[in-house]
Motif scaffolding. Structure first.
Motif, PDB file in Angstrom:
ATOM      1  N   GLY A 100     -14.495 -10.508   3.499  1.00 59.53           N
ATOM      2  CA  GLY A 100     -14.341  -9.073   3.284  1.00 59.53           C
ATOM      3  C   GLY A 100     -13.686  -8.797   1.951  1.00 59.53           C
ATOM      4  N   SER A 101     -13.397  -7.525   1.728  1.00 55.60           N
ATOM      5  CA  SER A 101     -12.707  -7.128   0.503  1.00 55.60           C
ATOM      6  C   SER A 101     -11.283  -6.713   0.858  1.00 55.60           C
ATOM      7  CB  SER A 101     -13.458  -5.998  -0.197  1.00 55.60           C
ATOM      8  OG  SER A 101     -13.608  -4.888   0.665  1.00 55.60           O
ATOM      9  N   TYR A 102     -10.350  -6.951  -0.090  1.00 54.73           N
ATOM     10  CA  TYR A 102      -8.930  -6.744   0.170  1.00 54.73           C
ATOM     11  C   TYR A 102      -8.271  -6.032  -1.006  1.00 54.73           C
ATOM     12  CZ  TYR A 102      -9.527  -9.989   3.990  1.00 54.73           C
ATOM     13  OH  TYR A 102      -9.950 -10.585   5.156  1.00 54.73           O
ATOM     14  N   LYS A 103      -7.251  -5.272  -0.686  1.00 52.01           N
ATOM     15  CA  LYS A 103      -6.392  -4.674  -1.702  1.00 52.01           C
ATOM     16  C   LYS A 103      -4.988  -5.196  -1.462  1.00 52.01           C
ATOM     17  CE  LYS A 103      -4.768  -0.423  -3.785  1.00 52.01           C
ATOM     18  NZ  LYS A 103      -4.760   1.044  -3.723  1.00 52.01           N
ATOM     19  N   LEU A 104      -4.375  -5.726  -2.517  1.00 57.69           N
ATOM     20  CA  LEU A 104      -3.023  -6.255  -2.441  1.00 57.69           C
ATOM     21  C   LEU A 104      -2.111  -5.345  -3.266  1.00 57.69           C
ATOM     22  CD1 LEU A 104      -1.916  -9.882  -2.575  1.00 57.69           C
ATOM     23  CD2 LEU A 104      -0.755  -8.222  -4.011  1.00 57.69           C
ATOM     24  N   ASN A 105      -1.165  -4.687  -2.618  1.00 63.93           N
ATOM     25  CA  ASN A 105      -0.139  -3.889  -3.286  1.00 63.93           C
ATOM     26  C   ASN A 105       1.111  -4.741  -3.343  1.00 63.93           C
ATOM     27  OD1 ASN A 105      -1.683  -1.438  -3.446  1.00 63.93           O
ATOM     28  ND2 ASN A 105      -1.282  -1.137  -1.287  1.00 63.93           N
ATOM     29  N   TRP A 106       1.691  -4.905  -4.521  1.00 67.80           N
ATOM     30  CA  TRP A 106       2.903  -5.701  -4.657  1.00 67.80           C
ATOM     31  C   TRP A 106       4.036  -4.836  -5.193  1.00 67.80           C
ATOM     32  CZ3 TRP A 106       4.811  -5.684  -9.545  1.00 67.80           C
ATOM     33  CH2 TRP A 106       3.924  -5.507 -10.595  1.00 67.80           C
ATOM     34  N   HIS A 107       5.243  -5.240  -4.860  1.00 74.56           N
ATOM     35  CA  HIS A 107       6.436  -4.629  -5.452  1.00 74.56           C
ATOM     36  C   HIS A 107       7.399  -5.758  -5.783  1.00 74.56           C
ATOM     37  CE1 HIS A 107       7.072  -4.634  -1.069  1.00 74.56           C
ATOM     38  NE2 HIS A 107       8.335  -4.911  -1.362  1.00 74.56           N
ATOM     39  N   ALA A 108       8.011  -5.640  -6.955  1.00 76.90           N
ATOM     40  CA  ALA A 108       8.892  -6.702  -7.433  1.00 76.90           C
ATOM     41  C   ALA A 108      10.170  -6.094  -7.991  1.00 76.90           C
ATOM     42  CB  ALA A 108       8.185  -7.521  -8.518  1.00 76.90           C
ATOM     43  N   VAL A 109      11.283  -6.755  -7.681  1.00 79.33           N
ATOM     44  CA  VAL A 109      12.586  -6.351  -8.195  1.00 79.33           C
ATOM     45  C   VAL A 109      13.219  -7.572  -8.849  1.00 79.33           C
ATOM     46  CG1 VAL A 109      14.871  -5.466  -7.599  1.00 79.33           C
ATOM     47  CG2 VAL A 109      12.847  -4.607  -6.387  1.00 79.33           C
ATOM     48  N   ALA A 110      13.674  -7.390 -10.084  1.00 83.02           N
ATOM     49  CA  ALA A 110      14.360  -8.462 -10.809  1.00 83.02           C
ATOM     50  C   ALA A 110      15.834  -8.073 -10.942  1.00 83.02           C
ATOM     51  CB  ALA A 110      13.715  -8.685 -12.168  1.00 83.02           C
ATOM     52  N   ALA A 111      16.551  -8.744 -11.811  1.00 81.52           N
ATOM     53  CA  ALA A 111      17.990  -8.554 -11.956  1.00 81.52           C
ATOM     54  C   ALA A 111      18.370  -7.118 -12.317  1.00 81.52           C
ATOM     55  CB  ALA A 111      18.530  -9.510 -13.012  1.00 81.52           C
ATOM     56  N   ASP A 112      17.488  -6.376 -12.969  1.00 79.02           N
ATOM     57  CA  ASP A 112      17.822  -5.004 -13.353  1.00 79.02           C
ATOM     58  C   ASP A 112      17.778  -4.034 -12.171  1.00 79.02           C
ATOM     59  OD1 ASP A 112      15.104  -4.619 -12.904  1.00 79.02           O
ATOM     60  OD2 ASP A 112      14.679  -3.889 -14.918  1.00 79.02           O
ATOM     61  N   GLN A 113      17.305  -4.500 -11.007  1.00 78.55           N
ATOM     62  CA  GLN A 113      17.254  -3.736  -9.759  1.00 78.55           C
ATOM     63  C   GLN A 113      16.242  -2.584  -9.762  1.00 78.55           C
ATOM     64  OE1 GLN A 113      19.175  -4.668  -6.856  1.00 78.55           O
ATOM     65  NE2 GLN A 113      19.270  -6.453  -8.168  1.00 78.55           N
ATOM     66  N   HIS A 114      15.351  -2.531 -10.748  1.00 73.65           N
ATOM     67  CA  HIS A 114      14.296  -1.518 -10.749  1.00 73.65           C
ATOM     68  C   HIS A 114      13.078  -2.064 -10.013  1.00 73.65           C
ATOM     69  CE1 HIS A 114      16.533   0.155 -14.265  1.00 73.65           C
ATOM     70  NE2 HIS A 114      16.266   1.256 -13.591  1.00 73.65           N
ATOM     71  N   ARG A 115      12.571  -1.289  -9.080  1.00 72.46           N
ATOM     72  CA  ARG A 115      11.375  -1.690  -8.328  1.00 72.46           C
ATOM     73  C   ARG A 115      10.138  -1.350  -9.159  1.00 72.46           C
ATOM     74  NH1 ARG A 115       9.802  -1.335  -2.209  1.00 72.46           N
ATOM     75  NH2 ARG A 115       7.585  -0.872  -2.359  1.00 72.46           N
ATOM     76  N   ILE A 116       9.330  -2.364  -9.415  1.00 74.93           N
ATOM     77  CA  ILE A 116       8.081  -2.204 -10.151  1.00 74.93           C
ATOM     78  C   ILE A 116       6.950  -2.475  -9.164  1.00 74.93           C
ATOM     79  CG2 ILE A 116       6.725  -3.018 -12.116  1.00 74.93           C
ATOM     80  CD1 ILE A 116       9.398  -1.670 -12.859  1.00 74.93           C
ATOM     81  N   GLU A 117       5.898  -1.674  -9.223  1.00 68.42           N
ATOM     82  CA  GLU A 117       4.785  -1.807  -8.279  1.00 68.42           C
ATOM     83  C   GLU A 117       3.464  -1.972  -9.009  1.00 68.42           C
ATOM     84  OE1 GLU A 117       4.972   1.769  -5.959  1.00 68.42           O
ATOM     85  OE2 GLU A 117       6.814   1.151  -4.947  1.00 68.42           O
ATOM     86  N   GLY A 118       2.526  -2.566  -8.322  1.00 72.61           N
ATOM     87  CA  GLY A 118       1.178  -2.708  -8.849  1.00 72.61           C
ATOM     88  C   GLY A 118       0.229  -3.068  -7.725  1.00 72.61           C
ATOM     89  N   SER A 119      -1.039  -3.166  -8.042  1.00 72.12           N
ATOM     90  CA  SER A 119      -2.029  -3.538  -7.029  1.00 72.12           C
ATOM     91  C   SER A 119      -3.247  -4.144  -7.710  1.00 72.12           C
ATOM     92  CB  SER A 119      -2.438  -2.335  -6.192  1.00 72.12           C
ATOM     93  OG  SER A 119      -3.120  -1.390  -6.976  1.00 72.12           O
ATOM     94  N   TYR A 120      -4.002  -4.865  -6.922  1.00 75.95           N
ATOM     95  CA  TYR A 120      -5.282  -5.384  -7.375  1.00 75.95           C
ATOM     96  C   TYR A 120      -6.138  -5.701  -6.153  1.00 75.95           C
ATOM     97  CZ  TYR A 120      -3.663 -10.227  -6.524  1.00 75.95           C
ATOM     98  OH  TYR A 120      -3.199 -11.391  -5.945  1.00 75.95           O
ATOM     99  N   ALA A 121      -7.422  -5.901  -6.396  1.00 77.54           N
ATOM    100  CA  ALA A 121      -8.365  -6.186  -5.320  1.00 77.54           C
ATOM    101  C   ALA A 121      -8.953  -7.582  -5.506  1.00 77.54           C
ATOM    102  CB  ALA A 121      -9.482  -5.143  -5.323  1.00 77.54           C
TER     103      ALA A 121
END
Length: 125
Positions: A100-121
């Motif tokens: 099938g087809s999938y969408k992956l949404n990710w969120h990442a936090v590093a030492a600066d504590q800012h949440r960064i988000e992205g996605s891909y299929a």
């Protein structure tokens, strides 16, 4: 005058430090990669530009299409575990993903504590 020059240099140096320390994590590579077609994965790996804060970083995975079912509603995939090791987020699935087809949404936090988000299929054959 010498103290003024030294003070100005010190302030300039300090002003550049937050820019260095406040870098946001960026997705560098992933397996499966964006827009790739793969054979039934059981592990997903995302590599970032910064060391991650484990409990604050993760993914959401959704099956967006199933072969032979044109009206397939998006279906969240559950039951996986995530583990961070340095700059890598590893997702272990309870079983291989079906075709099938999938969408992956990710969120990442590093030492600066800012949440960064992205996605891909990606797709599974």
């Amino acid at each position: 005058m010498k103290k003024t020059v030294l003070a100005a240099l010190a302030l300039s140096a300090l002003a550049t430090l937050p820019g260095i320390a406040m870098a946001h994590p960026k997705l560098v590579s992933a397996t499966p990669a964006a827009d790739a077609t793969v054979a039934k994965p059981t592990v997903l790996t995302l590599n970032f530009s910064e060391t991650l804060v484990g409990p604050l970083s993760g993914i959401e995975l959704t099956m967006t299409g199933m072969p032979g079912m044109s009206d397939h509603a998006p279906m969240p995939i559950k039951g996986f575990t995530t583990k961070t090791e340095g700059k890598t987020l590893k997702v272990t699935l309870p079983r291989a993903l079906p075709s099938g087809s999938y969408k992956l949404n990710w969120h990442a936090v590093a030492a600066d504590q800012h949440r960064i988000e992205g996605s891909y299929a990606f797709s599974v054959k």
